[in-house]
Design a protein around this motif. Structure first.
Motif, mmCIF file in Angstrom:
data_model
loop_
_atom_site.group_PDB
_atom_site.id
_atom_site.type_symbol
_atom_site.label_atom_id
_atom_site.label_comp_id
_atom_site.label_asym_id
_atom_site.label_seq_id
_atom_site.Cartn_x
_atom_site.Cartn_y
_atom_site.Cartn_z
ATOM 1 N N GLN A 32 28.562 34.013 -29.257
ATOM 2 C CA GLN A 32 27.753 34.021 -28.040
ATOM 3 C C GLN A 32 26.903 32.762 -27.959
ATOM 4 O OE1 GLN A 32 25.679 37.732 -28.407
ATOM 5 N NE2 GLN A 32 27.322 38.899 -27.435
ATOM 6 N N HIS A 33 26.351 32.342 -29.090
ATOM 7 C CA HIS A 33 25.538 31.128 -29.123
ATOM 8 C C HIS A 33 26.399 29.922 -28.755
ATOM 9 C CE1 HIS A 33 22.192 28.615 -30.206
ATOM 10 N NE2 HIS A 33 22.966 27.906 -31.009
ATOM 11 N N TRP A 34 27.623 29.882 -29.269
ATOM 12 C CA TRP A 34 28.532 28.780 -28.959
ATOM 13 C C TRP A 34 28.816 28.740 -27.463
ATOM 14 C CZ3 TRP A 34 33.263 28.592 -26.615
ATOM 15 C CH2 TRP A 34 33.906 27.365 -26.658
ATOM 16 N N ARG A 35 29.065 29.906 -26.868
ATOM 17 C CA ARG A 35 29.360 29.963 -25.426
ATOM 18 C C ARG A 35 28.167 29.500 -24.596
ATOM 19 N NH1 ARG A 35 33.855 32.374 -23.422
ATOM 20 N NH2 ARG A 35 32.919 32.968 -21.441
ATOM 21 N N GLN A 36 26.961 29.901 -24.993
ATOM 22 C CA GLN A 36 25.765 29.481 -24.268
ATOM 23 C C GLN A 36 25.599 27.970 -24.339
ATOM 24 O OE1 GLN A 36 22.731 31.799 -26.163
ATOM 25 N NE2 GLN A 36 23.054 33.584 -24.864
ATOM 26 N N ASP A 37 25.804 27.398 -25.516
ATOM 27 C CA ASP A 37 25.704 25.947 -25.680
ATOM 28 C C ASP A 37 26.771 25.226 -24.855
ATOM 29 O OD1 ASP A 37 23.586 26.252 -27.404
ATOM 30 O OD2 ASP A 37 24.765 25.892 -29.231
ATOM 31 N N ALA A 38 27.980 25.763 -24.854
ATOM 32 C CA ALA A 38 29.068 25.147 -24.099
ATOM 33 C C ALA A 38 28.778 25.203 -22.598
ATOM 34 C CB ALA A 38 30.385 25.844 -24.424
ATOM 35 N N ARG A 39 28.255 26.327 -22.128
ATOM 36 C CA ARG A 39 27.905 26.434 -20.705
ATOM 37 C C ARG A 39 26.831 25.422 -20.326
ATOM 38 N NH1 ARG A 39 28.120 32.565 -20.685
ATOM 39 N NH2 ARG A 39 30.139 32.967 -19.769
ATOM 40 N N GLU A 41 26.196 22.579 -21.732
ATOM 41 C CA GLU A 41 26.808 21.245 -21.728
ATOM 42 C C GLU A 41 27.630 21.029 -20.458
ATOM 43 O OE1 GLU A 41 26.720 18.548 -23.789
ATOM 44 O OE2 GLU A 41 25.092 19.547 -24.845
ATOM 45 N N LEU A 42 28.389 22.049 -20.039
ATOM 46 C CA LEU A 42 29.189 21.923 -18.829
ATOM 47 C C LEU A 42 28.316 21.727 -17.592
ATOM 48 C CD1 LEU A 42 32.061 24.508 -19.319
ATOM 49 C CD2 LEU A 42 32.254 22.025 -19.174
ATOM 50 N N VAL A 43 27.198 22.434 -17.533
ATOM 51 C CA VAL A 43 26.288 22.283 -16.398
ATOM 52 C C VAL A 43 25.703 20.874 -16.383
ATOM 53 C CG1 VAL A 43 24.065 23.044 -15.459
ATOM 54 C CG2 VAL A 43 25.768 24.727 -16.159
ATOM 55 N N GLU A 44 25.327 20.364 -17.558
ATOM 56 C CA GLU A 44 24.794 19.003 -17.637
ATOM 57 C C GLU A 44 25.842 17.971 -17.220
ATOM 58 O OE1 GLU A 44 22.978 18.087 -21.386
ATOM 59 O OE2 GLU A 44 21.772 19.911 -21.366
ATOM 60 N N LEU A 45 27.080 18.154 -17.681
ATOM 61 C CA LEU A 45 28.147 17.228 -17.295
ATOM 62 C C LEU A 45 28.453 17.312 -15.803
ATOM 63 C CD1 LEU A 45 30.571 17.598 -20.308
ATOM 64 C CD2 LEU A 45 29.317 15.542 -19.636
ATOM 65 N N ALA A 46 28.425 18.514 -15.258
ATOM 66 C CA ALA A 46 28.661 18.680 -13.822
ATOM 67 C C ALA A 46 27.577 17.955 -13.032
ATOM 68 C CB ALA A 46 28.688 20.163 -13.467
ATOM 69 N N SER A 54 28.133 25.656 -9.892
ATOM 70 C CA SER A 54 28.651 27.011 -9.711
ATOM 71 C C SER A 54 30.176 27.048 -9.766
ATOM 72 C CB SER A 54 28.166 27.598 -8.385
ATOM 73 O OG SER A 54 28.674 26.825 -7.310
ATOM 74 N N GLY A 55 30.812 25.895 -9.577
ATOM 75 C CA GLY A 55 32.263 25.834 -9.633
ATOM 76 C C GLY A 55 32.798 25.579 -11.037
ATOM 77 N N VAL A 56 31.901 25.363 -11.990
ATOM 78 C CA VAL A 56 32.307 25.083 -13.375
ATOM 79 C C VAL A 56 32.372 26.396 -14.134
ATOM 80 C CG1 VAL A 56 31.637 23.905 -15.479
ATOM 81 C CG2 VAL A 56 31.227 22.813 -13.293
#
Length: 58
Positions: A32-39, A41-46, A54-56
């Motif tokens: 769960q921690h990994w998923r939160q970190d990945a999300r 990062e994706l928001v920052e990259l977006a 919201s599309g990521v």
């Protein structure tokens, strides 16, 4: 343990032997921690590339 089994082999021929250094699957909290970190990062990259967050999806 048998004299020829020290419990350190990965593919021990003895069914009663459990190797000591067997890799454990990650715990639920770690995943769960990994998923939160990945999300995050994706928001920052977006945001960096001007993509609607919201599309990521992960």
């Amino acid at each position: 343990m048998s004299a020829d089994c020290n419990g350190h082999c990965e593919d021990c021929p003895y069914s009663w032997c459990v190797p000591v250094n067997r890799a454990r699957p990650p715990k639920v909290a770690d995943r769960q921690h990994w998923r939160q970190d990945a999300r995050a990062e994706l928001v920052e990259l977006a945001d960096l590339y001007g993509i609607d967050p919201s599309g990521v999806r992960l």
